[in-house]
Design a protein around this motif. Structure first.
Motif, mmCIF file in Angstrom:
data_model
loop_
_atom_site.group_PDB
_atom_site.id
_atom_site.type_symbol
_atom_site.label_atom_id
_atom_site.label_comp_id
_atom_site.label_asym_id
_atom_site.label_seq_id
_atom_site.Cartn_x
_atom_site.Cartn_y
_atom_site.Cartn_z
ATOM 1 N N THR A 3 0.281 7.323 5.986
ATOM 2 C CA THR A 3 -0.836 6.671 5.300
ATOM 3 C C THR A 3 -2.199 7.174 5.746
ATOM 4 O OG1 THR A 3 -0.895 4.894 6.952
ATOM 5 C CG2 THR A 3 0.503 4.558 5.000
ATOM 6 N N ILE B 83 -3.668 5.726 8.141
ATOM 7 C CA ILE B 83 -4.289 4.516 8.679
ATOM 8 C C ILE B 83 -4.080 4.495 10.199
ATOM 9 C CG2 ILE B 83 -4.308 1.989 8.644
ATOM 10 C CD1 ILE B 83 -3.191 2.135 5.805
ATOM 11 N N ALA C 57 -4.650 -3.040 8.754
ATOM 12 C CA ALA C 57 -4.076 -2.596 7.479
ATOM 13 C C ALA C 57 -2.718 -1.942 7.682
ATOM 14 C CB ALA C 57 -5.031 -1.625 6.781
ATOM 15 N N ARG D 162 0.246 -4.410 7.680
ATOM 16 C CA ARG D 162 0.731 -4.796 6.347
ATOM 17 C C ARG D 162 1.704 -3.752 5.812
ATOM 18 N NH1 ARG D 162 -4.866 -6.219 5.946
ATOM 19 N NH2 ARG D 162 -5.380 -4.338 4.754
ATOM 20 N N CYS D 163 1.404 -2.504 6.086
ATOM 21 C CA CYS D 163 2.312 -1.431 5.656
ATOM 22 C C CYS D 163 3.632 -1.501 6.425
ATOM 23 C CB CYS D 163 1.658 -0.071 5.886
ATOM 24 S SG CYS D 163 0.184 0.218 4.888
ATOM 25 N N ASN E 209 6.090 -3.895 4.899
ATOM 26 C CA ASN E 209 6.808 -3.403 3.725
ATOM 27 C C ASN E 209 7.925 -2.432 4.078
ATOM 28 O OD1 ASN E 209 3.636 -3.519 2.264
ATOM 29 N ND2 ASN E 209 5.327 -4.757 1.530
ATOM 30 N N GLY F 196 4.491 2.738 -2.136
ATOM 31 C CA GLY F 196 3.574 1.735 -1.613
ATOM 32 C C GLY F 196 2.666 2.276 -0.527
ATOM 33 N N LEU F 197 3.209 3.115 0.351
ATOM 34 C CA LEU F 197 2.405 3.675 1.432
ATOM 35 C C LEU F 197 1.341 4.633 0.895
ATOM 36 C CD1 LEU F 197 5.152 4.365 4.143
ATOM 37 C CD2 LEU F 197 3.520 2.469 4.042
ATOM 38 N N VAL G 27 -0.193 4.435 -2.038
ATOM 39 C CA VAL G 27 -1.265 3.609 -2.605
ATOM 40 C C VAL G 27 -2.080 2.949 -1.498
ATOM 41 C CG1 VAL G 27 -1.755 1.558 -3.993
ATOM 42 C CG2 VAL G 27 -0.048 3.199 -4.764
ATOM 43 N N SER G 28 -1.409 2.470 -0.476
ATOM 44 C CA SER G 28 -2.115 1.816 0.634
ATOM 45 C C SER G 28 -3.028 2.801 1.353
ATOM 46 C CB SER G 28 -1.102 1.224 1.622
ATOM 47 O OG SER G 28 -0.339 0.202 1.011
ATOM 48 N N HIS H 189 -6.054 3.394 -0.846
ATOM 49 C CA HIS H 189 -6.943 2.217 -0.810
ATOM 50 C C HIS H 189 -7.734 2.188 0.488
ATOM 51 C CE1 HIS H 189 -8.296 -1.850 -1.634
ATOM 52 N NE2 HIS H 189 -7.867 -2.214 -0.445
ATOM 53 N N TYR H 190 -7.074 2.514 1.590
ATOM 54 C CA TYR H 190 -7.753 2.505 2.884
ATOM 55 C C TYR H 190 -8.865 3.563 2.918
ATOM 56 C CZ TYR H 190 -8.517 2.825 7.912
ATOM 57 O OH TYR H 190 -9.087 2.844 9.159
#
Length: 219
Positions: free
Chosen positions: A151, A153, A159, A162-163, A166, A207-208, A210-211, A214-215
Motif C-alpha cells: 500500500t 502506508i 490507516a 484498517r488494511c 481486511n 482493496g489494498l 484502493v486504500s 486514497h492514502y
C-alpha cells in the motif's frame, strides 16, 4: 575407596514435556481450562504431578505453554519470516501468505490447537494478553510489513491497521467457521484450497490498491 555417584543426565525430559503439552491441549480442547485439573493432565500424560510442576511451574504456566504451542502450530513465526523476508515481489508474498494460512487451517481442522485457541478467544482470560505479547504481535508484525509495502502506508499509521483488518479477518473467520457443522462452513471446507487462496488474494489486492491510492491522495 571413595566412590562418586555420577548420574547420567535424563534424555527423556523434552519427550515428557511434549507429552504433557499434548495431553493438556487435548483436555483443554475437550473441557476448557476451568474444568481441567493438573491431575487429569498427569493421568493422561502418564506422568506424576511433580513432572508438570518441574516443566511448567504451575497450572497457569502449563496453560500459557499450551496456548503458545497451539498458536505456533497454527501459525509459525519462522514461516512468516521466511515469506516476509524473501526476495519475491511483494504481491507474491501476499499470495504465499494466504496459501500458508488457508492450507494451515485445513491441516489443523478438528485438532486440539485450533479448538484450544477458539475457546480462549471466545471466552478470553488474562492469559490472552500473554499470548498476544509472545506469539500474536510478532506474527502480525511480519504481515504488517507485507501490507505496508503493497500500500505504501507507513507501518505506524492507523490507516494500515484498517488494511490489516481486511487481510487478517477473512483468514481468522475460516478458522472460526471450521468449528461448526453448518452448511456454509461445510461448503467452504469442500472448496479447493487454491480457489480460496486465489479469491482472498484478488479481494485483498483490490482493496489494498484502493486504500493505497486514497492514502496517497490525502498525503
Amino acid at each position: 575407596m571413595k566412590t562418586t555417584d555420577k548420574r547420567a543426565p535424563r534424555t527423556d525430559g523434552e519427550a515428557t514435556r511434549k507429552r504433557i503439552l499434548t495431553a493438556a491441549g487435548e483436555l483443554y480442547a475437550e473441557h476448557g481450562l476451568a474444568e481441567t485439573t493438573n491431575k487429569m493432565v498427569a493421568q493422561r500424560a502418564e506422568v506424576d504431578l511433580a513432572s508438570i510442576n518441574y516443566h511448567f511451574g504451575n497450572r497457569n504456566g502449563l496453560y500459557q505453554a499450551v496456548l503458545g504451542e497451539a498458536h505456533r502450530r497454527l501459525i509459525n513465526l519462522v514461516d512468516l519470516e521466511r515469506i516476509a523476508h524473501s526476495d519475491d515481489p511483494v504481491e507474491e508474498k501476499l499470495r504465499q501468505l494466504f496459501d500458508y494460512l488457508v492450507n494451515r487451517d485445513t491441516r489443523q481442522k478438528g485438532q486440539w490447537p485450533i479448538r484450544v485457541l477458539y475457546r480462549e478467544v471466545m471466552s478470553p482470560s488474562s492469559h490472552l494478553l500473554t499470548l498476544g505479547e509472545n506469539q500474536i504481535y510478532p506474527k502480525i508484525g511480519m504481515i504488517q510489513s507485507i501490507v505496508s509495502d503493497i500500500t505504501g502506508i507507513p507501518a505506524n499509521d492507523p490507516a494500515l491497521l484498517r488494511c490489516m483488518l481486511n487481510v487478517i479477518a477473512p483468514c481468522a473467520m475460516l478458522h472460526v467457521v471450521s468449528q461448526f457443522e453448518l452448511a456454509p462452513a461445510q461448503r467452504l471446507s469442500a472448496m479447493p484450497s487454491q480457489d480460496l487462496v486465489d479469491h482472498l488474494y484478488r479481494f485483498a489486492m483490490a482493496g489494498l490498491a484502493v486504500s493505497g491510492e486514497h492514502y496517497r491522495a490525502k498525503h
